[in-house]
Design a protein around this motif. Structure first.
Motif, PDB file in Angstrom:
ATOM      1  N   GLN A 168     -11.694   7.373  17.217  1.00 28.83           N
ATOM      2  CA  GLN A 168     -10.752   8.126  16.406  1.00 28.83           C
ATOM      3  C   GLN A 168     -10.351   7.215  15.246  1.00 28.83           C
ATOM      4  OE1 GLN A 168      -9.999   8.042  20.031  1.00 28.83           O
ATOM      5  NE2 GLN A 168     -11.418   9.763  19.957  1.00 28.83           N
ATOM      6  N   TYR A 169     -10.685   7.657  14.031  1.00 24.98           N
ATOM      7  CA  TYR A 169     -10.336   6.917  12.819  1.00 24.98           C
ATOM      8  C   TYR A 169      -8.952   7.375  12.378  1.00 24.98           C
ATOM      9  CZ  TYR A 169     -15.288   5.807  12.782  1.00 24.98           C
ATOM     10  OH  TYR A 169     -16.534   5.351  13.129  1.00 24.98           O
ATOM     11  N   LEU A 170      -8.038   6.433  12.187  1.00 24.53           N
ATOM     12  CA  LEU A 170      -6.656   6.770  11.852  1.00 24.53           C
ATOM     13  C   LEU A 170      -6.336   6.565  10.380  1.00 24.53           C
ATOM     14  CD1 LEU A 170      -5.029   5.081  14.970  1.00 24.53           C
ATOM     15  CD2 LEU A 170      -5.812   7.455  14.703  1.00 24.53           C
ATOM     16  N   ARG A 171      -7.016   5.602   9.740  1.00 31.80           N
ATOM     17  CA  ARG A 171      -6.828   5.339   8.309  1.00 31.80           C
ATOM     18  C   ARG A 171      -8.001   4.500   7.832  1.00 31.80           C
ATOM     19  NH1 ARG A 171      -2.642   3.078  10.734  1.00 31.80           N
ATOM     20  NH2 ARG A 171      -1.153   4.361   9.630  1.00 31.80           N
ATOM     21  N   ALA A 172      -8.185   4.472   6.528  1.00 35.75           N
ATOM     22  CA  ALA A 172      -9.262   3.658   5.962  1.00 35.75           C
ATOM     23  C   ALA A 172      -8.949   2.178   6.168  1.00 35.75           C
ATOM     24  CB  ALA A 172      -9.421   3.959   4.471  1.00 35.75           C
ATOM     25  N   ALA A 173      -9.976   1.420   6.474  1.00 34.30           N
ATOM     26  CA  ALA A 173      -9.832  -0.034   6.614  1.00 34.30           C
ATOM     27  C   ALA A 173     -10.081  -0.658   5.253  1.00 34.30           C
ATOM     28  CB  ALA A 173     -10.812  -0.572   7.649  1.00 34.30           C
ATOM     29  N   LYS A 174      -9.038  -1.185   4.659  1.00 31.90           N
ATOM     30  CA  LYS A 174      -9.163  -1.812   3.345  1.00 31.90           C
ATOM     31  C   LYS A 174      -9.890  -3.147   3.476  1.00 31.90           C
ATOM     32  CE  LYS A 174      -4.560  -3.654   3.837  1.00 31.90           C
ATOM     33  NZ  LYS A 174      -3.201  -3.548   3.478  1.00 31.90           N
ATOM     34  N   PRO A 175     -10.350  -3.713   2.364  1.00 36.83           N
ATOM     35  CA  PRO A 175     -11.018  -5.011   2.429  1.00 36.83           C
ATOM     36  C   PRO A 175     -10.102  -6.064   3.055  1.00 36.83           C
ATOM     37  CG  PRO A 175     -11.328  -4.045   0.264  1.00 36.83           C
ATOM     38  CD  PRO A 175     -10.326  -3.180   0.996  1.00 36.83           C
TER      39      PRO A 175
ATOM     40  N   ASP B 120     -10.172  -9.245   6.540  1.00 37.08           N
ATOM     41  CA  ASP B 120     -10.580  -9.477   7.925  1.00 37.08           C
ATOM     42  C   ASP B 120      -9.943  -8.445   8.844  1.00 37.08           C
ATOM     43  OD1 ASP B 120     -11.814 -11.651   6.825  1.00 37.08           O
ATOM     44  OD2 ASP B 120     -10.598 -13.147   7.873  1.00 37.08           O
ATOM     45  N   LEU B 121     -10.657  -8.122   9.906  1.00 44.97           N
ATOM     46  CA  LEU B 121     -10.174  -7.159  10.891  1.00 44.97           C
ATOM     47  C   LEU B 121     -10.000  -7.858  12.226  1.00 44.97           C
ATOM     48  CD1 LEU B 121     -12.540  -4.182   9.996  1.00 44.97           C
ATOM     49  CD2 LEU B 121     -10.143  -4.474   9.335  1.00 44.97           C
ATOM     50  N   VAL B 122      -9.005  -7.425  12.963  1.00 47.47           N
ATOM     51  CA  VAL B 122      -8.804  -7.889  14.332  1.00 47.47           C
ATOM     52  C   VAL B 122      -9.107  -6.714  15.234  1.00 47.47           C
ATOM     53  CG1 VAL B 122      -7.086  -8.648  16.026  1.00 47.47           C
ATOM     54  CG2 VAL B 122      -7.118  -9.654  13.737  1.00 47.47           C
ATOM     55  N   VAL B 123      -9.831  -6.978  16.289  1.00 41.81           N
ATOM     56  CA  VAL B 123     -10.161  -5.924  17.245  1.00 41.81           C
ATOM     57  C   VAL B 123      -9.741  -6.407  18.631  1.00 41.81           C
ATOM     58  CG1 VAL B 123     -12.570  -6.678  17.416  1.00 41.81           C
ATOM     59  CG2 VAL B 123     -11.977  -4.370  18.095  1.00 41.81           C
ATOM     60  N   VAL B 124      -9.063  -5.515  19.352  1.00 39.62           N
ATOM     61  CA  VAL B 124      -8.533  -5.835  20.680  1.00 39.62           C
ATOM     62  C   VAL B 124      -9.181  -4.910  21.693  1.00 39.62           C
ATOM     63  CG1 VAL B 124      -6.454  -6.046  22.097  1.00 39.62           C
ATOM     64  CG2 VAL B 124      -6.331  -6.470  19.621  1.00 39.62           C
ATOM     65  N   GLY B 125      -9.829  -5.491  22.685  1.00 37.67           N
ATOM     66  CA  GLY B 125     -10.467  -4.706  23.743  1.00 37.67           C
ATOM     67  C   GLY B 125      -9.763  -4.914  25.071  1.00 37.67           C
ATOM     68  N   ARG B 126      -9.686  -3.834  25.865  1.00 36.93           N
ATOM     69  CA  ARG B 126      -9.039  -3.875  27.176  1.00 36.93           C
ATOM     70  C   ARG B 126      -9.836  -3.044  28.170  1.00 36.93           C
ATOM     71  NH1 ARG B 126      -5.061  -3.874  23.481  1.00 36.93           N
ATOM     72  NH2 ARG B 126      -5.021  -1.664  23.084  1.00 36.93           N
ATOM     73  N   VAL B 127      -9.902  -3.513  29.383  1.00 37.84           N
ATOM     74  CA  VAL B 127     -10.532  -2.748  30.460  1.00 37.84           C
ATOM     75  C   VAL B 127      -9.480  -1.829  31.058  1.00 37.84           C
ATOM     76  CG1 VAL B 127     -11.647  -2.872  32.726  1.00 37.84           C
ATOM     77  CG2 VAL B 127     -12.200  -4.556  30.967  1.00 37.84           C
ATOM     78  N   LEU B 128      -9.832  -0.553  31.194  1.00 33.66           N
ATOM     79  CA  LEU B 128      -8.934   0.410  31.817  1.00 33.66           C
ATOM     80  C   LEU B 128      -9.167   0.479  33.325  1.00 33.66           C
ATOM     81  CD1 LEU B 128      -9.259   3.209  29.143  1.00 33.66           C
ATOM     82  CD2 LEU B 128      -7.366   1.609  29.449  1.00 33.66           C
ATOM     83  N   LYS B 129     -10.445   0.496  33.721  1.00 37.81           N
ATOM     84  CA  LYS B 129     -10.806   0.517  35.142  1.00 37.81           C
ATOM     85  C   LYS B 129     -12.173  -0.121  35.298  1.00 37.81           C
ATOM     86  CE  LYS B 129     -11.505   3.440  39.206  1.00 37.81           C
ATOM     87  NZ  LYS B 129     -12.584   2.644  39.718  1.00 37.81           N
ATOM     88  N   LEU B 130     -12.211  -1.181  36.067  1.00 44.30           N
ATOM     89  CA  LEU B 130     -13.461  -1.870  36.362  1.00 44.30           C
ATOM     90  C   LEU B 130     -14.000  -1.287  37.655  1.00 44.30           C
ATOM     91  CD1 LEU B 130     -15.225  -4.195  35.280  1.00 44.30           C
ATOM     92  CD2 LEU B 130     -13.942  -5.728  36.760  1.00 44.30           C
ATOM     93  N   GLY B 131     -15.127  -0.566  37.560  1.00 47.67           N
ATOM     94  CA  GLY B 131     -15.671   0.109  38.736  1.00 47.67           C
ATOM     95  C   GLY B 131     -16.987  -0.478  39.194  1.00 47.67           C
ATOM     96  N   ARG B 132     -17.439  -0.011  40.353  1.00 49.06           N
ATOM     97  CA  ARG B 132     -18.716  -0.489  40.898  1.00 49.06           C
ATOM     98  C   ARG B 132     -19.909   0.071  40.148  1.00 49.06           C
ATOM     99  NH1 ARG B 132     -18.116   0.831  47.073  1.00 49.06           N
ATOM    100  NH2 ARG B 132     -17.421   2.689  46.026  1.00 49.06           N
TER     101      ARG B 132
ATOM    102  N   ALA C 256     -10.518   0.013  22.902  1.00 46.73           N
ATOM    103  CA  ALA C 256     -10.302  -1.011  21.882  1.00 46.73           C
ATOM    104  C   ALA C 256      -9.589  -0.392  20.692  1.00 46.73           C
ATOM    105  CB  ALA C 256     -11.632  -1.625  21.442  1.00 46.73           C
ATOM    106  N   GLU C 257      -8.972  -1.260  19.888  1.00 46.78           N
ATOM    107  CA  GLU C 257      -8.365  -0.825  18.630  1.00 46.78           C
ATOM    108  C   GLU C 257      -8.672  -1.855  17.564  1.00 46.78           C
ATOM    109  OE1 GLU C 257      -4.031  -0.785  18.221  1.00 46.78           O
ATOM    110  OE2 GLU C 257      -3.901  -2.144  19.930  1.00 46.78           O
ATOM    111  N   VAL C 258      -8.859  -1.376  16.335  1.00 50.49           N
ATOM    112  CA  VAL C 258      -9.098  -2.244  15.182  1.00 50.49           C
ATOM    113  C   VAL C 258      -7.834  -2.247  14.335  1.00 50.49           C
ATOM    114  CG1 VAL C 258     -10.412  -2.538  13.041  1.00 50.49           C
ATOM    115  CG2 VAL C 258     -11.593  -1.878  15.133  1.00 50.49           C
ATOM    116  N   LEU C 259      -7.414  -3.469  13.966  1.00 56.07           N
ATOM    117  CA  LEU C 259      -6.224  -3.662  13.133  1.00 56.07           C
ATOM    118  C   LEU C 259      -6.646  -4.262  11.800  1.00 56.07           C
ATOM    119  CD1 LEU C 259      -4.137  -5.441  15.896  1.00 56.07           C
ATOM    120  CD2 LEU C 259      -4.032  -3.026  15.304  1.00 56.07           C
ATOM    121  N   ASP C 260      -6.032  -3.787  10.706  1.00 52.71           N
ATOM    122  CA  ASP C 260      -6.349  -4.358   9.391  1.00 52.71           C
ATOM    123  C   ASP C 260      -5.540  -5.642   9.176  1.00 52.71           C
ATOM    124  OD1 ASP C 260      -3.775  -3.590   8.570  1.00 52.71           O
ATOM    125  OD2 ASP C 260      -4.482  -1.892   7.396  1.00 52.71           O
TER     126      ASP C 260
END
Length: 143
Positions: free
Chosen positions: A90-97, A99-111, A118-122
């Motif tokens: 889901q794109y929420l806004r344009a990413a301006k020029p 560096d970007l920070v991206v944060v990833g998280r596990v919701l459920k680690l399954g067998r 994840a989310e990208v921050l400008d």
């Protein structure tokens, strides 16, 4: 999250991430890595521009950052990356020029299936896009 392998130190994860030429081209750097989340910085490049007058970052770059951060968050939580089965962005806004920070998280680690997001921050800390994916999990056979 029961049954997790000890999370690898940030330097080790960064070394593993940068084995990929694409990840090296993105100039990914680990800012934080533990079993709960992974924070990466991607250094902006002119080639990321989608060609508009604002030089907004192409959505494909943003989507790739979301997927790889979620996948590598799985590696931090469980010790190995996993093939993507499905991923929604889901794109929420344009990413301006910048560096970007991206944060990833596990919701459920399954067998057999793992869920991560994840989310990208400008450069101003504003959320640019979010993504959620389903990944194939592989458990090691006993013995």
């Amino acid at each position: 999250m029961g049954g997790l392998v000890n999370a690898a130190p940030a330097g080790t994860i960064e070394d593993r991430i940068r084995l990929s030429p694409f990840h090296t081209w993105l100039d990914l750097r680990v800012l934080e890595a533990d079993a709960s989340q992974l924070r990466l910085r991607a250094t902006w490049r002119e080639e990321w521009s989608n060609g508009d007058s604002r030089h907004s970052t192409h959505g494909g770059i943003v989507a790739a950052l979301l997927d790889l951060a979620a996948d590598w968050a799985i590696a931090c939580a469980g010790g190995q990356t996993a093939p993507t089965l499905d991923f929604a962005v889901q794109y929420l806004r344009a990413a301006k020029p910048g560096d970007l920070v991206v944060v990833g998280r596990v919701l459920k680690l399954g067998r057999s299936v793992t869920f991560a997001e994840a989310e990208v921050l400008d450069s101003d800390g504003e959320t640019v896009a979010v993504g959620r994916g389903t990944y194939a999990s592989f458990t090691k056979a006993a013995g």
